[in-house]
Design a protein around this motif. Structure first.
Motif, mmCIF file in Angstrom:
data_model
loop_
_atom_site.group_PDB
_atom_site.id
_atom_site.type_symbol
_atom_site.label_atom_id
_atom_site.label_comp_id
_atom_site.label_asym_id
_atom_site.label_seq_id
_atom_site.Cartn_x
_atom_site.Cartn_y
_atom_site.Cartn_z
ATOM 1 N N SER A 89 18.828 -14.268 29.334
ATOM 2 C CA SER A 89 18.606 -14.507 30.764
ATOM 3 C C SER A 89 19.891 -14.241 31.532
ATOM 4 C CB SER A 89 18.092 -15.926 31.035
ATOM 5 O OG SER A 89 18.952 -16.896 30.481
ATOM 6 N N HIS A 90 19.735 -13.513 32.633
ATOM 7 C CA HIS A 90 20.840 -13.101 33.496
ATOM 8 C C HIS A 90 20.849 -14.045 34.695
ATOM 9 C CE1 HIS A 90 22.674 -10.593 36.707
ATOM 10 N NE2 HIS A 90 23.339 -10.014 35.722
ATOM 11 N N GLU A 91 21.540 -15.169 34.543
ATOM 12 C CA GLU A 91 21.583 -16.191 35.581
ATOM 13 C C GLU A 91 22.814 -15.998 36.465
ATOM 14 O OE1 GLU A 91 21.446 -19.633 33.084
ATOM 15 O OE2 GLU A 91 19.480 -19.086 32.298
ATOM 16 N N LYS A 92 22.886 -16.776 37.540
ATOM 17 C CA LYS A 92 24.000 -16.587 38.470
ATOM 18 C C LYS A 92 24.486 -17.936 39.001
ATOM 19 C CE LYS A 92 22.075 -13.837 41.451
ATOM 20 N NZ LYS A 92 22.107 -12.929 42.614
ATOM 21 N N ALA A 93 25.801 -18.001 39.244
ATOM 22 C CA ALA A 93 26.395 -19.217 39.799
ATOM 23 C C ALA A 93 27.577 -18.836 40.693
ATOM 24 C CB ALA A 93 26.857 -20.149 38.678
ATOM 25 N N TYR A 94 27.422 -19.106 41.987
ATOM 26 C CA TYR A 94 28.479 -18.845 42.973
ATOM 27 C C TYR A 94 29.075 -20.182 43.419
ATOM 28 C CZ TYR A 94 26.192 -14.263 43.908
ATOM 29 O OH TYR A 94 25.635 -13.012 43.821
ATOM 30 N N GLY A 112 26.120 -11.578 34.670
ATOM 31 C CA GLY A 112 25.784 -12.812 35.367
ATOM 32 C C GLY A 112 26.337 -13.939 34.510
ATOM 33 N N HIS A 113 25.751 -15.143 34.669
ATOM 34 C CA HIS A 113 26.023 -16.206 33.710
ATOM 35 C C HIS A 113 24.989 -16.041 32.595
ATOM 36 C CE1 HIS A 113 27.542 -19.842 32.060
ATOM 37 N NE2 HIS A 113 26.349 -20.389 32.042
ATOM 38 N N ASN A 114 25.290 -15.145 31.649
ATOM 39 C CA ASN A 114 24.304 -14.676 30.670
ATOM 40 C C ASN A 114 24.139 -15.663 29.516
ATOM 41 O OD1 ASN A 114 24.011 -12.064 32.016
ATOM 42 N ND2 ASN A 114 26.105 -11.721 31.323
ATOM 43 N N ILE A 115 22.881 -16.035 29.252
ATOM 44 C CA ILE A 115 22.554 -16.959 28.169
ATOM 45 C C ILE A 115 21.715 -16.212 27.124
ATOM 46 C CG2 ILE A 115 21.428 -19.127 27.539
ATOM 47 C CD1 ILE A 115 23.843 -19.520 29.341
ATOM 48 N N ILE A 116 22.143 -16.273 25.858
ATOM 49 C CA ILE A 116 21.426 -15.632 24.760
ATOM 50 C C ILE A 116 21.085 -16.710 23.737
ATOM 51 C CG2 ILE A 116 21.494 -13.840 22.977
ATOM 52 C CD1 ILE A 116 23.771 -12.542 24.649
ATOM 53 N N THR A 117 19.794 -16.861 23.430
ATOM 54 C CA THR A 117 19.374 -17.917 22.501
ATOM 55 C C THR A 117 18.383 -17.387 21.462
ATOM 56 O OG1 THR A 117 17.588 -18.614 23.986
ATOM 57 C CG2 THR A 117 19.689 -19.796 24.146
ATOM 58 N N ALA A 118 18.390 -18.038 20.307
ATOM 59 C CA ALA A 118 17.345 -17.858 19.302
ATOM 60 C C ALA A 118 16.349 -18.995 19.503
ATOM 61 C CB ALA A 118 17.934 -17.900 17.892
ATOM 62 N N ASN A 119 15.076 -18.657 19.682
ATOM 63 C CA ASN A 119 14.060 -19.626 20.107
ATOM 64 C C ASN A 119 13.036 -19.934 19.013
ATOM 65 O OD1 ASN A 119 15.251 -19.409 22.639
ATOM 66 N ND2 ASN A 119 13.640 -18.108 23.472
ATOM 67 N N VAL A 120 12.485 -21.142 19.091
ATOM 68 C CA VAL A 120 11.285 -21.515 18.353
ATOM 69 C C VAL A 120 10.254 -21.957 19.387
ATOM 70 C CG1 VAL A 120 10.263 -23.041 16.638
ATOM 71 C CG2 VAL A 120 12.603 -22.222 16.324
ATOM 72 N N LEU A 140 18.712 -22.317 20.884
ATOM 73 C CA LEU A 140 20.156 -22.538 20.854
ATOM 74 C C LEU A 140 20.855 -21.190 20.786
ATOM 75 C CD1 LEU A 140 20.391 -25.462 18.256
ATOM 76 C CD2 LEU A 140 20.525 -25.641 20.753
ATOM 77 N N GLY A 141 22.039 -21.111 21.409
ATOM 78 C CA GLY A 141 22.736 -19.838 21.389
ATOM 79 C C GLY A 141 24.098 -19.914 22.037
ATOM 80 N N ILE A 142 24.421 -18.866 22.800
ATOM 81 C CA ILE A 142 25.763 -18.726 23.373
ATOM 82 C C ILE A 142 25.676 -18.385 24.855
ATOM 83 C CG2 ILE A 142 26.813 -17.998 21.192
ATOM 84 C CD1 ILE A 142 26.636 -15.085 22.274
ATOM 85 N N ALA A 143 26.778 -18.668 25.555
ATOM 86 C CA ALA A 143 26.962 -18.218 26.935
ATOM 87 C C ALA A 143 27.945 -17.054 26.925
ATOM 88 C CB ALA A 143 27.496 -19.351 27.799
ATOM 89 N N LEU A 144 27.555 -15.948 27.585
ATOM 90 C CA LEU A 144 28.394 -14.757 27.653
ATOM 91 C C LEU A 144 28.478 -14.306 29.113
ATOM 92 C CD1 LEU A 144 29.888 -12.688 25.743
ATOM 93 C CD2 LEU A 144 27.805 -11.312 25.876
ATOM 94 N N PRO A 145 29.124 -15.114 29.966
ATOM 95 C CA PRO A 145 29.144 -14.796 31.395
ATOM 96 C C PRO A 145 30.145 -13.706 31.744
ATOM 97 C CG PRO A 145 30.410 -16.772 30.987
ATOM 98 C CD PRO A 145 29.783 -16.401 29.670
ATOM 99 N N PHE A 188 14.829 -24.478 31.752
ATOM 100 C CA PHE A 188 16.089 -25.221 31.886
ATOM 101 C C PHE A 188 17.096 -24.610 30.917
ATOM 102 C CE2 PHE A 188 18.753 -28.348 29.751
ATOM 103 C CZ PHE A 188 19.348 -29.047 30.778
ATOM 104 N N THR A 189 18.314 -24.354 31.381
ATOM 105 C CA THR A 189 19.383 -23.937 30.470
ATOM 106 C C THR A 189 20.614 -24.804 30.677
ATOM 107 O OG1 THR A 189 20.421 -22.264 31.903
ATOM 108 C CG2 THR A 189 18.583 -21.535 30.507
ATOM 109 N N TRP A 190 21.373 -24.951 29.604
ATOM 110 C CA TRP A 190 22.616 -25.725 29.594
ATOM 111 C C TRP A 190 23.676 -24.912 28.869
ATOM 112 C CZ3 TRP A 190 25.370 -26.860 25.263
ATOM 113 C CH2 TRP A 190 26.405 -27.797 25.351
ATOM 114 N N SER A 191 24.892 -24.913 29.378
ATOM 115 C CA SER A 191 25.986 -24.238 28.682
ATOM 116 C C SER A 191 27.299 -24.957 28.955
ATOM 117 C CB SER A 191 26.097 -22.771 29.104
ATOM 118 O OG SER A 191 26.367 -22.655 30.493
ATOM 119 N N ASP A 192 28.151 -24.980 27.957
ATOM 120 C CA ASP A 192 29.473 -25.593 28.049
ATOM 121 C C ASP A 192 30.485 -24.458 27.952
ATOM 122 O OD1 ASP A 192 31.223 -27.652 28.350
ATOM 123 O OD2 ASP A 192 31.106 -28.370 26.284
ATOM 124 N N ASN A 193 31.224 -24.211 29.056
ATOM 125 C CA ASN A 193 32.001 -22.983 29.170
ATOM 126 C C ASN A 193 33.496 -23.229 29.311
ATOM 127 O OD1 ASN A 193 29.601 -20.939 29.871
ATOM 128 N ND2 ASN A 193 29.283 -22.833 31.011
#
Length: 220
Positions: A89-94, A112-120, A140-145, A188-193
């Motif tokens: 997902s290509h999210e955004k935060a200004y 963007g604030h890119n989130i990549i996850t492996a899903n069940v 669960l996955g990673i943030a690659l903004p 809903f997404t959460w990331s610790d950056n």
């Protein structure tokens, strides 16, 4: 023929008892995404005295501004309606100008604030007999903004692996025909950056997003 008929009958029973084949689904979506307040902490670059900062930021999503908010995912659905997949997902935060740390003139994750996850995932195929299939998913996955920060004379501009991420989704799809469907969902997404800043500084923030998505799915 007497031996063939029982054999064919047995084969029919065995084949009829086999579960339906697994299927692959590709989905593309966009929607309206927001992000609540979070604290931004860190240290300015050496040219700014390496002083710390700690600010509360009311992030803006601007979902339909370029580049827009969107997402893609692939799911392998098993015969028991459990799915395994991957999602981007290509999210955004200004950060609004008035809320940035002193000396900052730009602070955003917009390309963007890119989130990549492996899903069940779990779905309930045509639960009500009207072609509607509810589903839930977690990953669960990673943030690659794409970190875009201007602080004094220092400009940070590029993709960074900033930390862990998680995703939760609940929605429903409607089958248009054998291959195509449309869907709507809440995500809903959460990331610790933690990001490195030009000039030797650093920045840490926890970003949460809430989104209402609409999309198209293709199954094969």
């Amino acid at each position: 023929m007497k031996n063939l008929v029982p054999g064919l009958a047995l084969a029919t029973v065995i084949l009829g008892a086999q579960p339906a084949a697994a299927e692959f689904e590709l989905g593309v979506y966009t929607g309206y995404q927001t992000s609540p307040h979070s604290r931004v902490t860190g240290t300015r670059g050496a040219s700014s005295g390496s002083t710390p900062f700690d600010n509360l930021i009311g992030w803006q999503g601007k979902s339909f501004s370029m580049p827009p908010y969107y997402g893609v995912r692939a799911t392998w659905w098993r015969p028991n309606d459990i799915g395994f997949g991957i999602e981007f997902s290509h999210e955004k935060a200004y950060a609004p100008g008035a809320e940035m740390p002193a000396g900052f003139t730009r602070l955003e994750f917009t390309d963007g604030h890119n989130i990549i996850t492996a899903n069940v995932s779990k779905r309930w195929t045509d639960k009500w007999g009207v072609g509607v299939t509810p589903y839930v998913s977690g990953g669960l996955g990673i943030a690659l903004p794409h970190v875009d920060v201007t602080e004094g004379t220092n400009r940070t501009f590029g993709y960074q692996l900033t930390g862990p991420a998680a995703r939760l989704t609940a929605g429903a799809s409607y089958k248009l025909n054998e291959n195509w469907s449309i869907f709507g969902e809440y995500q809903f997404t959460w990331s610790d950056n933690t990001a490195d800043l030009a000039g030797g500084g650093s920045l840490s923030t926890r970003i949460i997003t809430n989104a209402v998505n609409v999309g198209v799915g293709f199954t094969f």
